[in-house]
Design an enzyme around this catalytic site. Structure first.
Site, short mmCIF file in Angstrom:
data_model
loop_
_atom_site.label_atom_id
_atom_site.label_comp_id
_atom_site.label_asym_id
_atom_site.label_seq_id
_atom_site.Cartn_x
_atom_site.Cartn_y
_atom_site.Cartn_z
N ASP A 460 9.16 -5.49 -2.73
CA ASP A 460 8.22 -4.50 -2.22
C ASP A 460 8.63 -3.16 -2.85
O ASP A 460 9.76 -3.00 -3.30
CB ASP A 460 8.32 -4.44 -0.69
CG ASP A 460 7.33 -3.46 -0.08
OD1 ASP A 460 6.25 -3.29 -0.66
OD2 ASP A 460 7.67 -2.85 0.94
N LYS A 461 7.73 -2.19 -2.90
CA LYS A 461 8.07 -0.93 -3.57
C LYS A 461 8.59 0.11 -2.56
O LYS A 461 9.77 0.43 -2.55
CB LYS A 461 6.85 -0.36 -4.32
CG LYS A 461 7.19 0.92 -5.11
CD LYS A 461 5.99 1.48 -5.82
CE LYS A 461 5.04 2.21 -4.92
NZ LYS A 461 5.59 3.49 -4.41
N THR A 462 7.69 0.59 -1.71
CA THR A 462 8.07 1.69 -0.81
C THR A 462 9.09 1.23 0.22
O THR A 462 8.88 0.26 0.93
CB THR A 462 6.81 2.23 -0.09
OG1 THR A 462 5.82 2.53 -1.06
CG2 THR A 462 7.14 3.46 0.72
N PHE A 590 -7.97 7.03 9.49
CA PHE A 590 -7.86 6.46 8.15
C PHE A 590 -8.26 4.99 8.17
O PHE A 590 -7.86 4.23 9.06
CB PHE A 590 -6.43 6.59 7.61
CG PHE A 590 -6.25 5.95 6.26
CD1 PHE A 590 -6.65 6.61 5.11
CD2 PHE A 590 -5.70 4.69 6.15
CE1 PHE A 590 -6.51 6.03 3.86
CE2 PHE A 590 -5.54 4.09 4.90
CZ PHE A 590 -5.95 4.77 3.76
N ASP A 712 0.68 -0.14 -2.87
CA ASP A 712 0.39 1.17 -3.46
C ASP A 712 -0.57 1.06 -4.64
O ASP A 712 -0.95 -0.03 -5.08
CB ASP A 712 1.71 1.82 -3.93
CG ASP A 712 1.66 3.34 -3.82
OD1 ASP A 712 0.55 3.89 -3.82
OD2 ASP A 712 2.72 3.96 -3.75
N ALA A 847 6.64 -5.15 8.19
CA ALA A 847 6.04 -6.31 8.84
C ALA A 847 4.99 -6.97 7.95
O ALA A 847 4.72 -8.15 8.09
CB ALA A 847 5.40 -5.87 10.16
N ASN A 848 4.39 -6.19 7.03
CA ASN A 848 3.40 -6.79 6.13
C ASN A 848 4.05 -7.69 5.08
O ASN A 848 3.36 -8.31 4.29
CB ASN A 848 2.54 -5.71 5.45
CG ASN A 848 3.40 -4.65 4.77
OD1 ASN A 848 4.63 -4.73 4.78
ND2 ASN A 848 2.77 -3.67 4.18
N ASP A 849 5.38 -7.76 5.07
CA ASP A 849 6.08 -8.67 4.15
C ASP A 849 6.50 -9.96 4.85
O ASP A 849 7.10 -10.83 4.22
CB ASP A 849 7.35 -7.99 3.59
CG ASP A 849 7.03 -6.72 2.81
OD1 ASP A 849 6.05 -6.74 2.04
OD2 ASP A 849 7.74 -5.72 2.99
#
Length: 1188
Positions: A460-462, A590, A712, A847-849
């Site tokens: 993952d990046k961030t 958003f 991203d 959690a999205n991972d």
């Protein structure tokens, strides 16, 4: 109906299964019962272990609609069998109107509709499905999910909630009036209580399940056999070890159940309107920051023309409270309670599905474990040969039948060692402890071995590759449709009353929780940069008005222009105009689908309201007046994104004076978000973590591929990939932009080259992968090696998976950047990589991972929140430096497993050889001889040889994945031949000695009564008879030689570099081996009467003791030299053989890389398009068309 029918449930899903119907057969049951009695219960155990055999042995095939038992088989590579009993749910005793029609409704699969108007619904169902008159509903439960019979589908199907096929309008019109008592009882009956029930099994139940493991049953069989043969001491030792093993296993299993039960058992009763909820507590789909939730839009009122929009938890995430969410703040209209509709319950919720995946994990598929079973079968075959030999030899020597049975069965327990599983686990346990010391915690120890094979890691990046938060780098405002120069400081007097700063101050979802400003990290950074103050109305203030009091933001006094009053009496009048506050009247949160948010705000004292909007630059620009957007907008944006900056655009417009507060509360979002004035850009910087480049370089040097999978922006992700060394400066990046079919046109992929390549003649220090890499040449002269990488976003990835299946493996081979990926797409990516035979690791923090962490061969979470529950590994330190550490420990554990398995195989064969040779003279090893070998030598050696720590750095070489490799098999076979040869030499040579005779209690091979070596053991020989014929010269010779052989192979198999530290650094192992060597050598050369008596060793001449010592020395020299030769020359010989045969690589990605070397159409040329064929084939075939 066809009785041989086979149906599929959960089609197309991860838990897809084939289903077969069976009915109980009484005569089959009677035969099986008789078989159970005749086999002493063993048949019952066999049927317990094999669900398929159990059902087929006691039942006959039946139509699924009328069956009593269903047999389920997964359609994945494991093809696992399960069985479930059909149960009946009676509706007669429940307070439903017209129970027959209710039964029809459920059996016809219409429990999913949940309509409130029962009478009308029931009449409709009776007329449509009048053929079904049953008052009972048939269902079965599998893995905590109920499957009901559906007459419409002619199959079983699970109940669905309001999250599928229900429109937003329907939720307002049909599902907002509450439940009648009848409907409440009906739903409770079918769906059950709304809870995720993780039952902690009783200790007794866990004990029975553990004890019925085939391994412990085999141990029980062995113990009974040894007791029959009067080997009490060894049997007692095995019983004690088994009890300790069972108790430790029970403790860890029950502890995990209790931990999961405590984490799941959280209940909240909430009333909500505009909620600010913390989705980070326990399980959730969002990140660990407070998120604002608002009411679901009513299409019939708010958005004209959208009445048929279906509700979806993903699309309407901002309006959905997920299970496990903690509501930390609410705001609502006075006296107007807000309704919440339950759309999913229990194990159907996102949290429930995650808990199910933990309770019922997929089995670990690893070649080592498959090969281990094959190797055990080989040992069983060897045992079979010994079994037959023992019977024949005993019959020829006229041995009693009872002794024949015991000795022939004993050979099986010798060949298949009961301590093998414990020995194999030792290396993993030690690796788990070493990981814990460096802050990596493991909840699935078997995965440690698999991590030793990882050759690709997704990051993952961030928060993983980069720092968790964003820093404000600066702003670039727009005036008169032209960009001004970038500005670093936003907090100054010049900009305090500008619309740009007003937008930053109001367009966010921040709130105060217990006096602390909380919300999205990006919003926090923006708000902190301007230094403003946020004030929210208290509950008491809200209660005084019939509406929600607006949130107010204002700058600090020091930023406002100072004014000097004329006198003290005018102070109050003069200060009034100096107050500058902005009230946030309405917020449009958003939306990831819209990629923007907006607010309506009002400056204190102004007549007109302002609309502010922020979001993705491309989206914001499209909603602004074209004349306000600078002409160089795209170029400026591209420059920033290429440098890895996160860019956000701002826009503003004055609203009409006729828009009052009440009108704004009911206006649609689209009416506000249009015709805006473009104000400029906010540039956020996401810095790389300090250790990221070095860790990725280490992985590349070890030939481990790295892939970025992030939510991203594409260009930002590519830029970060270049910065961290994932993509080298000279490498090409090919962006795959896939478009779905539209307006009769087929799906297509547009290929773009991200930027021009810096021509480099020298390759980087970071080596490329050990697979063939094709030259990406633009012309015949361009011959330098250039690696290429594919980059794509989540939408393109989904289109390619659906319409270009034959391109997926090719893209997986060189896909490096996957941007804008949703959680389920991350999981699909991991699966796609696994499908081309990569061993995939995943490292993430959110959690999205969760799905990807769980699906990967080795998932490691950098967060101790929800992701850690799904992930096999959790790092206490939020740094990717844990990845190479995990792989190093995995490789060390894997090599330890190989060493231990080889040693245990040799231990079995050496002991098998000893017993087989001794059986030929109707002898055997003594009870204490077995005990000494198995406890003092084998267990000590096994548990100390596993202690070698991991090698200090990752190397390019990878350990073998299976036991059935040529080098490993040759190593084992050569050591078997050497060991058997030297044992046989000693066994037959002792018979050739001049002093040899068939031993009897009065034998005196030591010759002189005054000899030191004769001592009191001779007196022992004369006084006690030996009914088992243990004491003889052959036994003593074989015992001493074999005892040394166990230690010799232990040293030969204790491999060190490049995966483990050298064995001489394993001090416990070295000390153990030295002590054992000295002890055995001492009792061989200088016998001690008491030890000889216990071990049943007879006196042999000193010359023969020296001869045995020489045999052992030669044996040690030959064994170690052969093992070293296998290591050095085995690989060379095998590679030569493979080169001659031109063997195709086993791994699909290696084979594919070779194919692509000769493919002139790959990689795709710049500005070309790949189109799917007009007729969508099953294989997703496609063709390439060059656009001119």
């Amino acid at each position: 109906m066809d009785k041989e029918e086979r149906k599929t449930i959960n089609q197309g899903q991860e838990d897809e299964m084939e289903i077969y119907g069976y009915n109980l057969c009484r005569w089959k049951l009677a035969i099986v019962s008789l078989g159970v009695v005749c086999t002493g219960g063993f048949l019952l155990l066999l049927l317990y272990w094999m669900p398929e055999w159990r059902v087929k042995a006691t039942c006959i095939r039946a139509a699924i609609k009328d069956c009593e038992v269903v047999l389920l088989r997964t359609t994945d590579e494991f093809r696992m069998w399960f069985c479930a009993k059909i149960r009946l749910l009676s509706l007669e005793t429940h307070p439903f109107s017209s129970p027959k029609s209710m039964a029809n409704k459920v059996s016809n699969g219409h429990a999913v509709l949940l309509n409130e108007n029962l009478a009308e619904e029931n009449r409709h169902e009776i007329s449509k499905y009048s053929q079904t008159q049953s008052e009972q509903i048939r269902y079965f439960t599998h893995h905590s999910v109920k499957y009901f019979w559906n007459d419409t589908l002619h199959n079983f199907d699970f109940l669905r909630g309001l999250d599928e096929g229900v429109s937003c309008t329907s939720i307002y019109e049909k599902h907002s009036a509450g439940l009648t008592k009848g409907m409440h009882a009906y739903r409770k009956l079918l769906y059950g209580v709304n809870e995720i029930s993780v039952k902690v099994p009783s200790v007794f139940k866990l004990l029975i399940k553990e004890v019925l493991n085939p391994f412990y049953i085999f141990q029980l069989f062995s113990v009974i056999l040894w007791c029959t043969d009067e080997y009490y001491y060894y049997a007692l030792a095995i019983v004690i070890m088994s009890i300790v093993s069972v108790l430790s296993s029970l403790y860890s299993i029950r502890k995990q159940y209790v931990m999961l039960h405590d984490m799941v058992a959280t209940h909240s009763t909430v009333r909500v309107s505009v909620c600010r909820v913390n989705e980070g507590k326990y399980f959730s789909l969002g990140e660990s920051v407070p998120v604002t939730k608002t009411n679901l839009p009513n299409p019939s009122v708010d958005i004209k023309g959208m009445e048929d929009e279906l509700y979806s938890p993903e699309i309407h995430k901002r309006h959905t409270l997920f299970c496990g969410t903690a509501v930390i703040q609410t705001r609502f209209y006075t006296g107007e309670l807000v309704k919440a509709i339950v759309v999913r319950t229990g194990f159907s919720t996102s949290k429930g599905q995650l808990v199910r995946s933990i309770l019922y994990p997929k089995p670990t598929d690893f070649k080592l474990y498959r090969d281990a079973y094959l190797f055990l079968l080989c040992l069983v075959a060897v045992a079979g040969i010994g079994f037959i030999y023992t019977i024949i030899n005993s019959i020829l020597n006229e041995v009693e039948a009872g002794v024949i049975i015991i000795e022939s069965l004993d050979i099986i327990t010798i060949t298949v060692p009961p301590a093998l599983p414990a020995a194999m686990t030792a290396g993993i346990v030690y690796a788990q402890r070493r990981l814990k010391k460096i802050g990596i915690f493991c909840i699935s120890p078997q995965r440690i071995n698999i991590c030793g094979q990882l050759n690709l890691v997704c990051f993952d990046k961030t928060g993983t590759l980069t720092e968790d938060g964003l820093d404000l780098w600066g702003i670039q405002r727009v005036e008169n449709a032209c960009f001004l120069l970038p500005e670093e400081n936003v907090c100054n007097e010049m900009l305090v009353k500008s619309q740009f700063v007003a937008c930053m101050a109001t367009c966010h979802s921040l709130t105060k929780i217990e006096g602390v400003l909380s919300g999205d990290p990006l919003d926090l950074k923006m708000f902190e940069a301007i230094g403003w103050i946020l004030e929210e109305a208290t509950e008491e203030e809200t209660a005084l008005h019939n509406r929600i009091m607006p949130t107010v933001v204002r700058p600090p006094k020091q930023l406002l222009p100072e004014s000097t009053p004329a006198g003290d009496q005018e102070m109050e009048l003069f200060e009034l105009p100096a107050i500058y506050e902005i009230g946030i009247v309405r917020q449009f949160p958003f939306s990831s689908a819209l990629q923007r948010m907006s607010v309506v705000a009002r400056v204190l004292g102004d007549k007109k309201m302002d609309a502010y909007m922020k979001g993705a630059p491309e989206v914001i620009a499209s909603l602004c007046k074209p004349e306000t957007v600078p002409v160089d907008f795209e170029k400026v944006l591209e420059d920033y994104t290429k440098q890895g900056f996160r860019v956000i655009a701002l826009a503003h417009r004055k609203l009409e004076s006729k828009l009052t507060w009440h009108k704004v509360q009911n206006i649609s979002r689209d009416a506000i978000e249009n015709n805006m004035d473009f104000m400029g850009l906010i540039i956020m910087q996401n810095k790389l973590k300090q250790e990221t480049p070095a860790v990725l370089e280490d992985l590349h040097k070890a030939n481990i591929r790295t892939v970025m999978v992030t939510g991203d922006n594409m260009l930002t992700a590519v830029s970060v990939a270049r910065d961290c060394g994932m993509i080298l400066p000279q490498d090409k990046v090919i962006i795959a932009e896939a478009l779905p079919p539209k307006d009769g046109k087929v799906a297509k992929i547009n290929w773009h080259y991200a930027d021009t390549i810096t021509q480099c003649s020298n390759s980087s220090a970071i080596e490329s992968e050990a697979i063939p890499i094709k030259l990406a040449q633009d012309s015949l002269e361009d011959l330098q090696v250039t690696r290429y990488h594919f980059a794509m976003n989540g939408k393109s990835f989904s289109v390619i998976l659906e319409h270009f299946q034959d391109l997926v493996p090719k893209l997986m081979l060189h896909g490096t950047v996957f941007a804008r990926m949703a959680p389920d797409q991350k999981t699909q990516l991991v699966e796609a990589l696994q499908n081309v035979d990569y061993f995939v690791g995943m490292c993430g923090d959110g959690a999205n991972d969760c799905g990807a962490l769980k699906r990967a061969h080795g998932g490691i979470s950098l967060s101790e929140l929800e992701a850690s529950v799904a992930s096999p590994f959790t790092s206490k330190t939020p740094s990717i430096s844990c990845v190479p550490n995990l792989i190093r420990e995995g490789r060390a554990a894997l090599m330890t497993s190989f060493c231990v398995f080889k040693f245990m195989a040799l231990y079995s064969i050496i002991q098998y050889s000893s017993v087989t040779l001794l059986y030929s003279v109707l002898s055997n090893l003594g009870d204490f001889q077995f005990l000494f070998i198995d406890l003092a030598i084998i267990l000590v050696v096994v548990f100390t040889m596993s202690l070698n720590p991991a090698w200090k750095e990752l190397v390019a070489q990878r350990p073998p994945s299976g036991l059935l490799s040529g080098t490993l098999l040759f190593s084992v076979l050569s050591q078997i031949i050497i060991s058997f040869g030297f044992q046989s030499l000693g066994f037959f040579w002792v018979k050739q000695q001049p002093w040899y005779e068939v031993w009897h209690p009065h034998s005196d091979a030591c010759n002189t009564t005054g000899n030191l070596y004769w001592n009191s053991s001779h007196l022992y020989n004369q006084t006690e008879l030996d009914p088992h014929n243990i004491q003889n010269y052959e036994n003593t010779t074989v015992f001493f030689i074999s005892s040394f052989q166990y230690l010799i192979v232990a040293i030969a198999f204790s491999k060190g570099k490049p995966f483990r530290q050298p064995c001489y650094k394993n001090y416990l192992f070295v000390m153990s081996v030295i002590i054992l060597y000295v002890f055995i050598l001492f009792i061989m050369l200088y016998p001690v009467a008491s030890i000889d008596q216990v071990l049943q060793i007879v006196c042999v001449p000193y010359q023969w003791r020296i001869t045995m010592f020489i045999i052992v020395l030669i044996n040690a020299f030959v064994s170690i030299m052969v093992e070293e030769s296998v290591d050095h020359w085995g690989k060379c010989c095998l590679s030569c053989v493979l080169d001659c045969r031109k063997k195709i690589p086993k791994a699909k990605y290696m084979h594919l890389a070779q194919e692509l070397l000769v493919d002139p159409e790959w990689p795709p040329k710049p500005q070309t398009t790949t189109e799917a064929k007009a007729l969508v084939n099953e294989n997703g075939s496609c063709q390439i068309i060059t656009i001119t």
